[in-house]
Design a protein around this motif. Sequence first.
Motif, PDB file in Angstrom:
ATOM      1  N   TYR A 274       0.811  -1.207   0.000  1.00  0.00           N
ATOM      2  CA  TYR A 274       0.000   0.000   0.000  1.00  0.00           C
ATOM      3  C   TYR A 274       0.849   1.264   0.000  1.00  0.00           C
ATOM      4  N   GLY A 275       0.509   2.151  -0.906  1.00  0.00           N
ATOM      5  CA  GLY A 275       1.220   3.421  -0.961  1.00  0.00           C
ATOM      6  C   GLY A 275       2.540   3.331  -1.698  1.00  0.00           C
ATOM      7  N   GLN A 276       2.859   2.175  -2.211  1.00  0.00           N
ATOM      8  CA  GLN A 276       4.165   1.968  -2.843  1.00  0.00           C
ATOM      9  C   GLN A 276       4.038   1.499  -4.269  1.00  0.00           C
ATOM     10  N   GLY A 277       2.851   1.459  -4.819  1.00  0.00           N
ATOM     11  CA  GLY A 277       2.696   0.775  -6.085  1.00  0.00           C
ATOM     12  C   GLY A 277       2.716  -0.709  -5.784  1.00  0.00           C
ATOM     13  N   ARG A 278       2.346  -1.510  -6.776  1.00  0.00           N
ATOM     14  CA  ARG A 278       2.338  -2.950  -6.575  1.00  0.00           C
ATOM     15  C   ARG A 278       3.752  -3.492  -6.582  1.00  0.00           C
ATOM     16  N   ASP A 279       3.877  -4.692  -6.114  1.00  0.00           N
ATOM     17  CA  ASP A 279       5.124  -5.424  -6.227  1.00  0.00           C
ATOM     18  C   ASP A 279       5.342  -5.679  -7.710  1.00  0.00           C
ATOM     19  N   ARG A 280       6.209  -4.904  -8.316  1.00  0.00           N
ATOM     20  CA  ARG A 280       6.343  -4.944  -9.771  1.00  0.00           C
ATOM     21  C   ARG A 280       6.855  -6.293 -10.289  1.00  0.00           C
ATOM     22  N   ASP A 281       7.556  -7.030  -9.448  1.00  0.00           N
ATOM     23  CA  ASP A 281       8.083  -8.307  -9.925  1.00  0.00           C
ATOM     24  C   ASP A 281       6.973  -9.278 -10.285  1.00  0.00           C
ATOM     25  N   SER A 282       5.815  -9.070  -9.706  1.00  0.00           N
ATOM     26  CA  SER A 282       4.728 -10.004  -9.983  1.00  0.00           C
ATOM     27  C   SER A 282       3.933  -9.608 -11.236  1.00  0.00           C
ATOM     28  N   LEU A 283       4.327  -8.519 -11.862  1.00  0.00           N
ATOM     29  CA  LEU A 283       3.594  -8.063 -13.042  1.00  0.00           C
ATOM     30  C   LEU A 283       4.306  -8.498 -14.311  1.00  0.00           C
ATOM     31  N   GLU A 284       3.540  -8.624 -15.379  1.00  0.00           N
ATOM     32  CA  GLU A 284       4.192  -8.967 -16.636  1.00  0.00           C
ATOM     33  C   GLU A 284       4.382  -7.690 -17.457  1.00  0.00           C
ATOM     34  N   PRO A 285       5.511  -7.566 -18.129  1.00  0.00           N
ATOM     35  CA  PRO A 285       5.799  -6.342 -18.889  1.00  0.00           C
ATOM     36  C   PRO A 285       4.893  -6.158 -20.095  1.00  0.00           C
ATOM     37  N   GLU A 286       4.306  -7.219 -20.618  1.00  0.00           N
ATOM     38  CA  GLU A 286       3.495  -7.097 -21.828  1.00  0.00           C
ATOM     39  C   GLU A 286       2.265  -6.209 -21.631  1.00  0.00           C
ATOM     40  N   ALA A 287       1.814  -6.061 -20.392  1.00  0.00           N
ATOM     41  CA  ALA A 287       0.568  -5.313 -20.153  1.00  0.00           C
ATOM     42  C   ALA A 287       0.706  -3.848 -20.508  1.00  0.00           C
ATOM     43  N   THR A 288       1.936  -3.360 -20.569  1.00  0.00           N
ATOM     44  CA  THR A 288       2.111  -1.942 -20.902  1.00  0.00           C
ATOM     45  C   THR A 288       2.764  -1.763 -22.269  1.00  0.00           C
ATOM     46  N   GLU A 289       2.720  -2.783 -23.076  1.00  0.00           N
ATOM     47  CA  GLU A 289       3.145  -2.640 -24.477  1.00  0.00           C
ATOM     48  C   GLU A 289       1.942  -2.209 -25.311  1.00  0.00           C
ATOM     49  N   VAL A 290       2.181  -1.349 -26.264  1.00  0.00           N
ATOM     50  CA  VAL A 290       1.141  -0.988 -27.220  1.00  0.00           C
ATOM     51  C   VAL A 290       1.606  -1.430 -28.597  1.00  0.00           C
ATOM     52  N   TRP A 291       0.799  -2.257 -29.231  1.00  0.00           N
ATOM     53  CA  TRP A 291       1.154  -2.759 -30.566  1.00  0.00           C
ATOM     54  C   TRP A 291       0.344  -2.024 -31.620  1.00  0.00           C
ATOM     55  N   GLN A 292       1.028  -1.258 -32.413  1.00  0.00           N
ATOM     56  CA  GLN A 292       0.398  -0.482 -33.486  1.00  0.00           C
ATOM     57  C   GLN A 292       1.378  -0.428 -34.636  1.00  0.00           C
ATOM     58  N   LEU A 293       0.872  -0.232 -35.825  1.00  0.00           N
ATOM     59  CA  LEU A 293       1.775   0.002 -36.949  1.00  0.00           C
ATOM     60  C   LEU A 293       2.092   1.489 -37.005  1.00  0.00           C
ATOM     61  N   ILE A 294       3.359   1.792 -37.090  1.00  0.00           N
ATOM     62  CA  ILE A 294       3.798   3.181 -37.152  1.00  0.00           C
ATOM     63  C   ILE A 294       4.307   3.445 -38.574  1.00  0.00           C
ATOM     64  N   ASP A 295       3.793   4.500 -39.196  1.00  0.00           N
ATOM     65  CA  ASP A 295       4.192   4.795 -40.573  1.00  0.00           C
ATOM     66  C   ASP A 295       5.679   5.112 -40.676  1.00  0.00           C
ATOM     67  N   LYS A 296       6.271   4.659 -41.775  1.00  0.00           N
ATOM     68  CA  LYS A 296       7.685   4.940 -42.039  1.00  0.00           C
ATOM     69  C   LYS A 296       7.819   6.276 -42.755  1.00  0.00           C
ATOM     70  N   VAL A 297       8.772   7.066 -42.352  1.00  0.00           N
ATOM     71  CA  VAL A 297       9.125   8.297 -43.051  1.00  0.00           C
ATOM     72  C   VAL A 297      10.637   8.287 -43.206  1.00  0.00           C
ATOM     73  N   THR A 298      11.125   8.561 -44.417  1.00  0.00           N
ATOM     74  CA  THR A 298      12.567   8.616 -44.614  1.00  0.00           C
ATOM     75  C   THR A 298      13.048  10.038 -44.381  1.00  0.00           C
ATOM     76  N   PRO A 299      13.877  10.233 -43.355  1.00  0.00           N
ATOM     77  CA  PRO A 299      14.368  11.595 -43.119  1.00  0.00           C
ATOM     78  C   PRO A 299      15.318  12.019 -44.241  1.00  0.00           C
ATOM     79  N   ALA A 300      15.533  13.322 -44.363  1.00  0.00           N
ATOM     80  CA  ALA A 300      16.442  13.838 -45.387  1.00  0.00           C
ATOM     81  C   ALA A 300      17.884  13.447 -45.063  1.00  0.00           C
ATOM     82  N   LYS A 301      18.705  13.377 -46.112  1.00  0.00           N
ATOM     83  CA  LYS A 301      20.127  13.080 -45.897  1.00  0.00           C
ATOM     84  C   LYS A 301      20.792  14.211 -45.124  1.00  0.00           C
ATOM     85  N   THR A 302      20.401  15.454 -45.475  1.00  0.00           N
ATOM     86  CA  THR A 302      21.019  16.606 -44.831  1.00  0.00           C
ATOM     87  C   THR A 302      20.013  17.283 -43.903  1.00  0.00           C
ATOM     88  N   VAL A 303      20.523  17.841 -42.832  1.00  0.00           N
ATOM     89  CA  VAL A 303      19.646  18.489 -41.854  1.00  0.00           C
ATOM     90  C   VAL A 303      18.954  19.688 -42.508  1.00  0.00           C
TER      91      VAL A 303
END
Lengths: 248, 248, 248, 248
Positions: free
Chosen positions: D19-48
């Motif tokens: 209580y007051g400390q957040g949960r015992d993080r070791d008992s949690l799985e990391p996948e629950a805070t992953e977001v799976w989405q397709l992110i569009d590709k953009v090719t940056p310019a060669k020169t700034v």
Amino acid sequence: MKSITFLILLSLSATTTSYGQGRDRDSLEPEATEVWQLIDKVTPAKTVGGAPSDAVVLFDGSSLDAWIHLDGSAAKWEVAEGSFTVKRGTGDIKTRETFGDVQLHIEWMAPTEVEGSGQDQGNSGIFLQERYEIQVLDSYTTETYANGQAGAIYKQYPPLVNANRPPLTWQAYDIIFRAPIFSEEGRVLVPARMTAFLNGVLVQDNVRIWGPTEYKGLPVYVEHGRASLKLQDHGNPVKYRNIWVREL
Amino acid sequence: MKSITFLILLSLSATTTSYGQGRDRDSLEPEATEVWQLIDKVTPAKTVGGAPSDAVVLFDGSSLDAWIHLDGSAAKWEVAEGSFTVKRGTGDIKTRETFGDVQLHIEWMAPTEVEGSGQDQGNSGIFLQERYEIQVLDSYTTETYANGQAGAIYKQYPPLVNANRPPLTWQAYDIIFRAPIFSEEGRVLVPARMTAFLNGVLVQDNVRIWGPTEYKGLPVYVEHGRASLKLQDHGNPVKYRNIWVREL
Amino acid sequence: MKSITFLILLSLSATTTSYGQGRDRDSLEPEATEVWQLIDKVTPAKTVGGAPSDAVVLFDGSSLDAWIHLDGSAAKWEVAEGSFTVKRGTGDIKTRETFGDVQLHIEWMAPTEVEGSGQDQGNSGIFLQERYEIQVLDSYTTETYANGQAGAIYKQYPPLVNANRPPLTWQAYDIIFRAPIFSEEGRVLVPARMTAFLNGVLVQDNVRIWGPTEYKGLPVYVEHGRASLKLQDHGNPVKYRNIWVREL
Amino acid sequence: MKSITFLILLSLSATTTSYGQGRDRDSLEPEATEVWQLIDKVTPAKTVGGAPSDAVVLFDGSSLDAWIHLDGSAAKWEVAEGSFTVKRGTGDIKTRETFGDVQLHIEWMAPTEVEGSGQDQGNSGIFLQERYEIQVLDSYTTETYANGQAGAIYKQYPPLVNANRPPLTWQAYDIIFRAPIFSEEGRVLVPARMTAFLNGVLVQDNVRIWGPTEYKGLPVYVEHGRASLKLQDHGNPVKYRNIWVREL
């Protein structure tokens, strides 16, 4: 331990299929998105508009002890019948106590004596931190500029709607004020914000205040710390009652 | 014309001396910072918590005509004595009408029958736009996770304080909800925002909602348009009354 | 004086006709909306990406003197050819100097050695104030979760687009970071914000950071003051160069 | 399934202690805070400073075909040596194409011919959506009001710093602009926002624009849709080159 390994295998296999859809939520445990913190208890008032248990009551109906004039002298405005009235020519009053972020409740009533028109009818003002004014004005019948009506952040934001009651009727502001934050060099980092309800109707929604209220010209932030709540003597006998703040 | 020329000369001469101080405000006219617009009139309710003149009343104490179940059938929750009660197992109900940005007033009461602990005690929920939940729960005595209490944006933001009243007492939410805004390609441009008062006490201050409420895993915005107000059947006999919204 | 009186008469007469249209702007003087302040001079770099005159240079190509490991020992990562490389197993490094709000420029290069897939390919991380991570990862070819790619606020916000260059190519982050602000009681008042460009392409637009980066579970803010910039040893030989910050 | 049950038991037992400390993080799985989405590709310019792959190039160094005067006629400003110059008296030009939210890159150069002082030296302006101006001015040596310098949102926000280069030197703006959003009734719901860098130095950080740029008096939002990028003919031979936008 065993269970965690099993879940990870599950979710890895899910990866290829669930792309673009979020993960297969059935394989996730709900505890990962719980936040465990202690939340402070506050006892709300029995009646709506009353002061919650953590509020500082600034006027209890009988005394202006919490208020002074800007020169530090005792507040000379008149207390009667559970409210107090602006006493023309005595000048503004402010709280002895200073505040930062607050939730503010304050009730006011415009007089019927029409001493002028537009800005001269039931004019007063509530200055958060002595600088940022939400207008008090009899705007029920009076025509004036939109950012000068009751509900306006004076000379900045007009109210979203005109939710005024007629003069001689009590009206209530419920306000969320976030004080501006300044850098060590005195530059404003986060401008002040205000959300306000007039008689229960939203009139300002989280607006960014441009700077201290100015009658002429644009406002410019000047660094300051905690400051008082100030009420304006604009020469009209506006009444106030039931004033409390909660520090946020 | 002559006067304007004169003023400009005045202010140019002031320039060199007033640097870093703002302009000499006495030489400015106050009209330049007035905004003239027509502001719509709204008549506030006579009693606090009542519906203003521009509100849509969603429950007037006698009929659930404004509500349906998610399958479109008439709402089967029970109306009695000016309120209605979640009927376990009938499923959630939502308004026939859909909304965008709203000011919402809604009152609720938790039952005394303790059918469980934590999340099983007086649990229901108010979903803005069918997706974004502010929790309804008997949090007066129950211990649960902070972002699962009454006043929480469920699984996102804990309430600033616990301003709950005991079960069998009416409680009121006053909410400002700004709907999310999506790009033409369906990407969220401006996340939803919520400000909420529980029993007159600020519990959420303009928080940015992460996405639709999820019991497991992180929320991800999915494009949508106007949508209903939804109330959750979580199996507990929570009561509701006095529900109205103003479109913002 | 005379001129001011004249102008006020002018504008009063304008009032009745200009309703809803703003004032007759021709009768206003432009000086009223000028703000006179001294603005500090900063000399920009000759070349794009170079440090402006008010920047703190954190790596000049030759020495890691500005950096230490978390235990306070001198940074053991390897400097060569104007850049430095994560040395696996030595642990994270952080700046000796601490910062609040900053504009940060930092360049990095992912290795070709593929030591794994997904999160094991060119993984490192840039932690603003030792807590708030923008991900460093070879995301050019690797498939991983969206909020775990380069450009992501790790486990919070996916990048707006994937603007990665291939491994063995230098990439640049330009970041605006606003530190969170806490109340005297340690509650977060204003969450941290980040805007980020990857290779000149916007990938984060003023997002509100939920709290310190967590691999598991939801982030929860814990009060802190100024803190270091931290770079993560995730076991992959990522290179860094040209690092500077400007305090905002 | 079995594994999930097991985990829940685990976490319930953890509740009382964490209580007051957040949960015992070791008992949690990391996948629950992953977001799976397709992110569009953009090719940056060669020169700034170069255009990324998803940019609309508005001036490629040779032709003003993408630009017209406000009356719809072909742009008469002069193209030479890879840039174009304001042609005094021909009037403003704007893009044929219209835009909403954009990332904008634009380079400009002030002339040496001093035709005046203050606002008459190298004055032009970049109007996002034909209305919201970021100032172009030779502010390297000239003294003027702070919210009228290069880097200013004209008559609104002064730049955070003066990062000007001398006249006859190319300067670059990198701008993030979010268009205002209006309600169906034409009221502004979300004001326009701007973040701007001048020569790589932050000069505006996500400021809320008050309304369309006004030379006199306060701005007032008036509803509009997508609109052009506009450049101002203020009578001074300012040059422009390398202009591109990415729709956000």
